[in-house]
Design a protein around this motif. Structure first.
Motif, short mmCIF file in Angstrom:
data_model
loop_
_atom_site.label_atom_id
_atom_site.label_comp_id
_atom_site.label_asym_id
_atom_site.label_seq_id
_atom_site.Cartn_x
_atom_site.Cartn_y
_atom_site.Cartn_z
N THR A 176 0.83 -1.21 0.00
CA THR A 176 0.00 0.00 0.00
C THR A 176 0.86 1.26 0.00
OG1 THR A 176 -1.73 -1.18 1.22
CG2 THR A 176 -1.82 1.22 1.29
N LYS A 177 1.99 1.19 0.73
CA LYS A 177 2.87 2.36 0.83
C LYS A 177 3.86 2.45 -0.34
CE LYS A 177 1.35 4.05 4.72
NZ LYS A 177 0.84 5.42 4.84
N GLY A 178 3.79 1.50 -1.26
CA GLY A 178 4.66 1.55 -2.44
C GLY A 178 6.11 1.18 -2.18
N VAL A 179 6.34 0.37 -1.14
CA VAL A 179 7.72 -0.03 -0.81
C VAL A 179 8.05 -1.37 -1.48
CG1 VAL A 179 9.32 -0.64 1.06
CG2 VAL A 179 7.58 1.13 1.43
N PRO A 180 9.04 -1.40 -2.40
CA PRO A 180 9.42 -2.68 -3.01
C PRO A 180 10.02 -3.63 -1.97
CG PRO A 180 10.37 -0.81 -4.21
CD PRO A 180 9.85 -0.29 -2.92
N VAL A 181 9.58 -4.87 -1.97
CA VAL A 181 10.15 -5.90 -1.09
C VAL A 181 10.78 -6.94 -2.01
CG1 VAL A 181 9.75 -7.49 0.83
CG2 VAL A 181 8.33 -5.45 0.61
N LEU A 182 12.12 -6.95 -2.05
CA LEU A 182 12.86 -7.76 -3.02
C LEU A 182 13.66 -8.84 -2.31
CD1 LEU A 182 14.27 -4.69 -5.01
CD2 LEU A 182 12.12 -5.90 -5.43
N GLY A 183 13.71 -10.03 -2.90
CA GLY A 183 14.44 -11.14 -2.30
C GLY A 183 15.79 -11.34 -2.95
N TYR A 184 16.81 -11.61 -2.14
CA TYR A 184 18.13 -11.93 -2.69
C TYR A 184 18.17 -13.43 -2.98
CZ TYR A 184 23.21 -12.29 -3.20
OH TYR A 184 24.48 -12.53 -3.69
N LYS A 185 18.13 -13.76 -4.27
CA LYS A 185 18.13 -15.14 -4.76
C LYS A 185 16.94 -15.95 -4.23
CE LYS A 185 23.11 -15.27 -5.49
NZ LYS A 185 24.39 -15.88 -5.21
N THR A 186 15.85 -15.27 -3.89
CA THR A 186 14.64 -15.97 -3.45
C THR A 186 13.40 -15.19 -3.87
OG1 THR A 186 13.44 -16.88 -1.55
CG2 THR A 186 14.62 -14.85 -1.16
N LYS A 187 12.31 -15.92 -4.13
CA LYS A 187 11.03 -15.28 -4.46
C LYS A 187 10.09 -15.31 -3.26
CE LYS A 187 8.35 -13.46 -7.80
NZ LYS A 187 7.40 -12.69 -7.02
N GLU A 188 10.57 -15.98 -2.17
CA GLU A 188 9.72 -16.12 -0.98
C GLU A 188 10.27 -15.28 0.17
OE1 GLU A 188 7.96 -19.71 1.86
OE2 GLU A 188 9.00 -20.19 0.01
N LEU A 189 9.37 -14.61 0.90
CA LEU A 189 9.80 -13.79 2.03
C LEU A 189 10.44 -14.68 3.10
CD1 LEU A 189 9.66 -10.96 3.54
CD2 LEU A 189 7.60 -11.87 4.62
N LYS A 216 19.19 3.07 -7.64
CA LYS A 216 19.49 4.29 -8.42
C LYS A 216 18.27 4.68 -9.26
CE LYS A 216 24.45 3.90 -8.61
NZ LYS A 216 25.58 3.29 -9.28
N ALA A 217 17.65 3.68 -9.89
CA ALA A 217 16.48 3.95 -10.74
C ALA A 217 15.34 4.52 -9.90
CB ALA A 217 16.03 2.66 -11.43
N LYS A 218 15.10 3.93 -8.73
CA LYS A 218 13.99 4.37 -7.86
C LYS A 218 14.14 5.83 -7.46
CE LYS A 218 11.48 2.93 -3.69
NZ LYS A 218 11.05 4.18 -3.10
N TRP A 219 15.31 6.15 -6.92
CA TRP A 219 15.50 7.51 -6.39
C TRP A 219 15.76 8.54 -7.49
CZ3 TRP A 219 18.88 4.53 -2.46
CH2 TRP A 219 18.05 3.99 -1.46
N SER A 220 16.31 8.10 -8.63
CA SER A 220 16.55 9.04 -9.74
C SER A 220 15.26 9.59 -10.32
CB SER A 220 17.35 8.36 -10.87
OG SER A 220 18.63 8.02 -10.41
N VAL A 221 14.20 8.76 -10.30
CA VAL A 221 12.92 9.24 -10.87
C VAL A 221 12.01 9.84 -9.79
CG1 VAL A 221 13.01 7.67 -12.85
CG2 VAL A 221 11.81 6.93 -10.78
N GLY A 222 12.58 10.05 -8.59
CA GLY A 222 11.83 10.76 -7.54
C GLY A 222 10.81 9.92 -6.80
N LEU A 223 10.97 8.59 -6.82
CA LEU A 223 10.07 7.73 -6.04
C LEU A 223 10.58 7.68 -4.61
CD1 LEU A 223 9.54 4.82 -8.59
CD2 LEU A 223 7.82 6.47 -7.87
N LYS A 224 9.88 8.36 -3.71
CA LYS A 224 10.31 8.48 -2.31
C LYS A 224 10.20 7.14 -1.59
CE LYS A 224 11.12 11.73 -0.14
NZ LYS A 224 12.51 12.14 0.20
N GLY A 225 10.99 7.03 -0.54
CA GLY A 225 10.86 5.87 0.34
C GLY A 225 11.97 4.85 0.15
N GLY A 226 11.97 3.87 1.05
CA GLY A 226 13.02 2.86 1.06
C GLY A 226 12.69 1.64 0.24
N VAL A 227 13.58 0.66 0.36
CA VAL A 227 13.41 -0.65 -0.29
C VAL A 227 13.78 -1.69 0.76
CG1 VAL A 227 14.30 -2.19 -2.10
CG2 VAL A 227 14.00 0.24 -2.58
#
Length: 305
Positions: A176-189, A216-227
């Motif tokens: 809902t808050k638009g925060v990407p949740v990305l896995g390192y070498k995994t698709k499962e949390l 870099k892509a996220k913050w360069s286009v002005g998408l606020k917030g963390g990852v």
């Protein structure tokens, strides 16, 4: 008021940032509230060492005598470790009072993100993020970490969310808050002590270079917030899913009976799980932090390229 009245960046960190060297932020709640002395100090110094071994500079954060400190000395880490639970566990709402009263505060995920952002540090390594607590539909117990991730431009490398939480609702909140949740070498949390949770992530990323490109892509286009960068605990230190699930259920029941809620609930539950698992959960906790520190250093190196 001038920010310099409150913010103190260590000379090493200041120079590293000026020269565009990789820096990794570290929290201090793990020192004061995470484990007993001297194990807390040994772990904190080992995490710093791992970051250095992997080519980045560690910046442990805390509030000491009313100053926002970015980069602690060994003596300051030892001071926090010895003072332990007497140090205020400081999230966003606590910072102004601690500063004004010139007190000490151990930074949580949320407040470490704030200090990192003030100093210009983009990568942060921790154990696990806070999230939506079980039963939050009636208690409204939701960690300030999630709101901070929604608005502060810092990437958090973690072993997922703490498994004492409602992981499904935590992911819904972040979406809902638009925060990407990305896995390192995994698709499962990953669920902190275990590598699986049954919940899918937004994407599986296979290299530190790719994470750096995404940030870099996220913050360069002005998408606020963390990852959120979810890095599963190494297989040999992962705990059995059923063992940890049963321990958490037992700890939650006890917390409810003792009316433990708010900022007291996470330290209570983690201590209880440690007791039930005869210390194995603490060993897993330490190893996953080491693992996250290593990945954070790799991402930081690529980010400054």
């Amino acid at each position: 008021m001038n920010l310099k009245n409150y913010l103190e960046v260590s000379p090493e960190i200041e120079l590293a940032l000026k020269e565009n060297k990789p820096v990794v932020a570290l929290e201090s709640t793990i020192i004061s509230h995470g484990m007993p002395y001297p194990q807390n100090v040994e772990t904190a110094l080992k995490v710093e060492e791992i970051i250095r071994e992997n080519g980045a500079i560690p910046a442990t954060m805390a509030i000491l005598n009313g100053k926002l400190k970015v980069g602690l000395s060994k003596e300051e880490i030892d001071y926090l470790g010895k003072k332990g639970l007497k140090v205020i566990k400081a999230s966003r709402r606590d910072i102004p009072v601690i500063l004004a009263k010139k007190e000490d505060g151990a930074t949580t995920v949320a407040s470490t993100m704030i200090l990192a952002n003030l100093a210009g540090i983009k990568i942060f390594a921790t154990g696990g993020i806070g999230g939506v607590h079980r039963g939050a539909e009636t208690t409204m117990d939701i960690s300030a970490d999630l709101e901070e991730l929604a608005m502060t431009d810092v990437a958090v490398v973690c072993a997922g969310a703490k498994s004492i939480l409602d992981l499904g609702l935590t992911l819904e909140y972040l979406e809902t808050k638009g925060v990407p949740v990305l896995g390192y070498k995994t698709k499962e949390l990953p669920a902190f002590y275990t590598r699986e949770s049954g919940f899918n992530l937004d994407a599986k990323i296979d290299s530190p270079e790719e994470f750096a490109e995404i940030l870099k892509a996220k913050w360069s286009v002005g998408l606020k917030g963390g990852v959120v960068i979810a890095n599963p605990i190494p297989e040999k230190f992962a705990m059995d899913y059923n063992t940890i699930h049963n321990a958490i259920e037992e700890a939650l029941k006890e917390a409810k009976e003792n009316h433990i809620k708010g900022k007291e609930s996470t330290p209570f539950l983690l201590a209880k799980v440690k007791e039930i698992t005869k210390g194995k959960s603490l060993e897993s906790n330490i190893e996953l932090v080491f693992n996250n520190a290593k990945l954070a250093a790799e991402i930081a190196k690529n980010f400054v390229k």
